[in-house]
Scaffold this motif. Structure first.
Motif, PDB file in Angstrom:
ATOM      1  N   ARG A 113     -15.847  27.881  23.758  1.00  0.00           N
ATOM      2  CA  ARG A 113     -14.902  28.774  23.094  1.00  0.00           C
ATOM      3  C   ARG A 113     -13.464  28.517  23.522  1.00  0.00           C
ATOM      4  O   ARG A 113     -12.526  29.092  22.947  1.00  0.00           O
ATOM      5  N   ALA A 114     -13.253  27.657  24.517  1.00  0.00           N
ATOM      6  CA  ALA A 114     -11.913  27.470  25.069  1.00  0.00           C
ATOM      7  C   ALA A 114     -10.920  26.969  24.027  1.00  0.00           C
ATOM      8  O   ALA A 114      -9.887  27.595  23.768  1.00  0.00           O
ATOM      9  N   LEU A 115     -11.214  25.837  23.409  1.00  0.00           N
ATOM     10  CA  LEU A 115     -10.265  25.248  22.465  1.00  0.00           C
ATOM     11  C   LEU A 115     -10.155  26.030  21.155  1.00  0.00           C
ATOM     12  O   LEU A 115      -9.036  26.191  20.638  1.00  0.00           O
ATOM     13  N   LEU A 143      -7.751  28.823  21.873  1.00  0.00           N
ATOM     14  CA  LEU A 143      -6.369  28.357  21.980  1.00  0.00           C
ATOM     15  C   LEU A 143      -5.803  28.000  20.611  1.00  0.00           C
ATOM     16  O   LEU A 143      -4.623  28.229  20.337  1.00  0.00           O
ATOM     17  N   ASN A 144      -6.638  27.436  19.745  1.00  0.00           N
ATOM     18  CA  ASN A 144      -6.177  27.091  18.403  1.00  0.00           C
ATOM     19  C   ASN A 144      -5.777  28.348  17.631  1.00  0.00           C
ATOM     20  O   ASN A 144      -4.793  28.337  16.872  1.00  0.00           O
ATOM     21  N   GLU A 145      -6.514  29.430  17.834  1.00  0.00           N
ATOM     22  CA  GLU A 145      -6.154  30.696  17.199  1.00  0.00           C
ATOM     23  C   GLU A 145      -4.818  31.216  17.748  1.00  0.00           C
ATOM     24  O   GLU A 145      -3.978  31.724  16.989  1.00  0.00           O
ATOM     25  N   GLU A 146      -4.618  31.049  19.048  1.00  0.00           N
ATOM     26  CA  GLU A 146      -3.375  31.531  19.657  1.00  0.00           C
ATOM     27  C   GLU A 146      -2.179  30.676  19.241  1.00  0.00           C
ATOM     28  O   GLU A 146      -1.046  31.171  19.209  1.00  0.00           O
ATOM     29  N   LEU A 147      -2.407  29.399  18.937  1.00  0.00           N
ATOM     30  CA  LEU A 147      -1.308  28.554  18.440  1.00  0.00           C
ATOM     31  C   LEU A 147      -0.766  29.074  17.113  1.00  0.00           C
ATOM     32  O   LEU A 147       0.403  28.836  16.780  1.00  0.00           O
ATOM     33  N   GLU A 207     -12.440  14.072  26.111  1.00  0.00           N
ATOM     34  CA  GLU A 207     -13.444  14.873  25.410  1.00  0.00           C
ATOM     35  C   GLU A 207     -12.810  16.109  24.783  1.00  0.00           C
ATOM     36  O   GLU A 207     -13.155  16.505  23.661  1.00  0.00           O
ATOM     37  N   HIS A 208     -11.879  16.717  25.499  1.00  0.00           N
ATOM     38  CA  HIS A 208     -11.169  17.862  24.945  1.00  0.00           C
ATOM     39  C   HIS A 208     -10.283  17.434  23.772  1.00  0.00           C
ATOM     40  O   HIS A 208     -10.115  18.202  22.814  1.00  0.00           O
ATOM     41  N   VAL A 209      -9.713  16.246  23.867  1.00  0.00           N
ATOM     42  CA  VAL A 209      -8.892  15.742  22.760  1.00  0.00           C
ATOM     43  C   VAL A 209      -9.743  15.603  21.504  1.00  0.00           C
ATOM     44  O   VAL A 209      -9.334  15.990  20.399  1.00  0.00           O
ATOM     45  N   TYR A 210     -10.947  15.055  21.671  1.00  0.00           N
ATOM     46  CA  TYR A 210     -11.844  14.874  20.523  1.00  0.00           C
ATOM     47  C   TYR A 210     -12.186  16.216  19.886  1.00  0.00           C
ATOM     48  O   TYR A 210     -12.133  16.367  18.651  1.00  0.00           O
ATOM     49  N   VAL A 211     -12.509  17.208  20.713  1.00  0.00           N
ATOM     50  CA  VAL A 211     -12.863  18.531  20.192  1.00  0.00           C
ATOM     51  C   VAL A 211     -11.654  19.176  19.526  1.00  0.00           C
ATOM     52  O   VAL A 211     -11.770  19.790  18.449  1.00  0.00           O
ATOM     53  N   ALA A 212     -10.475  19.045  20.137  1.00  0.00           N
ATOM     54  CA  ALA A 212      -9.267  19.646  19.574  1.00  0.00           C
ATOM     55  C   ALA A 212      -8.969  19.093  18.178  1.00  0.00           C
ATOM     56  O   ALA A 212      -8.599  19.839  17.267  1.00  0.00           O
TER      57      ALA A 212
END
Length: 291
Positions: free
Chosen positions: A26-28, A31-35, A58-63
């Motif tokens: 749920r982390a990314l 954050l995308n909602e908060e952006l 890995e976080h870049v791929y998910v983002a």
């Protein structure tokens, strides 16, 4: 004896400038909602948190998969300078990963970033040019910069930015000109690079020489370029001799060897042949012109 009193202070491991990161998958998305929030402070905190997370590919791929790039493209137009600076910083960190560069090309980030070339904030422009530099390290990224018509703008900016950004510009141009030098030549890149060969900054002289080599390898302008490279490889008057000339030629040799993995064996051998034979080919011309 311990008390049940609750402290009014934040725990020592909490950063008040960053958004709280949700647990696990749920982390990314959070954050995308908060952006996309209308609250300025919420957007700034989300960007601060993203700067930390984007160091992991890995976080870049998910983002990229959940649509963060679209949110970041909107924030590039934000009226708040800090939001623009942190957005370009996030993109710069993402561009250090191959998955990030591929995502930028798929989502047309280059075009969105081009509107910040005249941003009043120097930090924002620096992050922008660092993104372009990383993109240009792969052939598809360099071709993307060329296809977006940015080469004339980058050449024009070469005369107007401070020295730190000029170094980034020269790195980007050198990589892009290995793909296509036509637009750069029509934008009078050679006279500009000739001026940079006389710069007092060692790094700028070195990178300008690399860019000239890239022009020489991709365009048939031998009557124009070698004379300028000769000024670097064989500095004319004794008054101009300095450690800077040696550093420049050493850097150029290192640069040619670094091209081997990305440019292919044949291109590398051609580059090294031009560089290794340049002193013998150009020395006679210099001696003739100096008489």
């Amino acid at each position: 004896m311990a008390h049940a009193r609750i402290s009014m202070y934040l725990p020592p491991d909490i950063n008040p400038t960053q958004a709280a990161i949700a647990y696990g998958c749920r982390a990314l998305p959070k954050l995308n909602e908060e952006l996309q929030s209308e609250d300025l402070l919420t957007r700034q905190k989300a960007l601060m948190a993203l700067c930390d997370l984007m160091h992991d590919p890995e976080h870049v791929y998910v983002a990229i998969d959940i649509g963060c790039l679209e949110s970041l493209k909107v924030l590039l137009k934000d009226t708040n300078s800090m939001v623009r600076i942190k957005t370009t910083e996030v993109l710069h960190i993402m561009a250090t990963h191959n998955v990030g560069r591929e995502g930028f090309l798929e989502h047309d980030i280059i075009f969105s970033l081009s509107f910040l070339l005249d941003d009043p904030e120097a930090a924002c422009r620096k992050n922008l040019h660092m993104v372009f530099k990383h993109l240009a390290q792969v052939p598809s990224g360099a071709q993307g910069l060329v296809n977006n018509g940015l080469i004339p703008l980058l050449v024009w900016k070469l005369q107007r930015e401070d020295e730190e950004i000029q170094e980034l510009l020269l790195d980007t141009l050198a990589a892009c000109l290995m793909e296509d030098a036509t637009e750069a030549l029509s934008s009078r890149v050679v006279p500009f690079l000739k001026e940079k060969l006389l710069s007092t900054n060692d790094h700028i002289r070195s990178k300008a020489a690399c860019t000239l080599i890239a022009v020489r390898l991709t365009a048939d302008h031998g009557s124009v370029v070698p004379g300028k490279v000769a000024a670097l490889l064989h500095p004319p008057p004794q008054s101009l001799l300095s450690r800077g000339w040696k550093k420049s030629t050493d850097f150029l040799t290192h640069r040619l060897f670094s091209l081997a993995p990305s440019q292919g064996g044949s291109s590398f051998r051609r580059s090294y042949l031009v560089f290794s034979r340049a002193p013998g080919l150009l020395l006679g011309r210099w001696e003739t012109s100096s008489k």
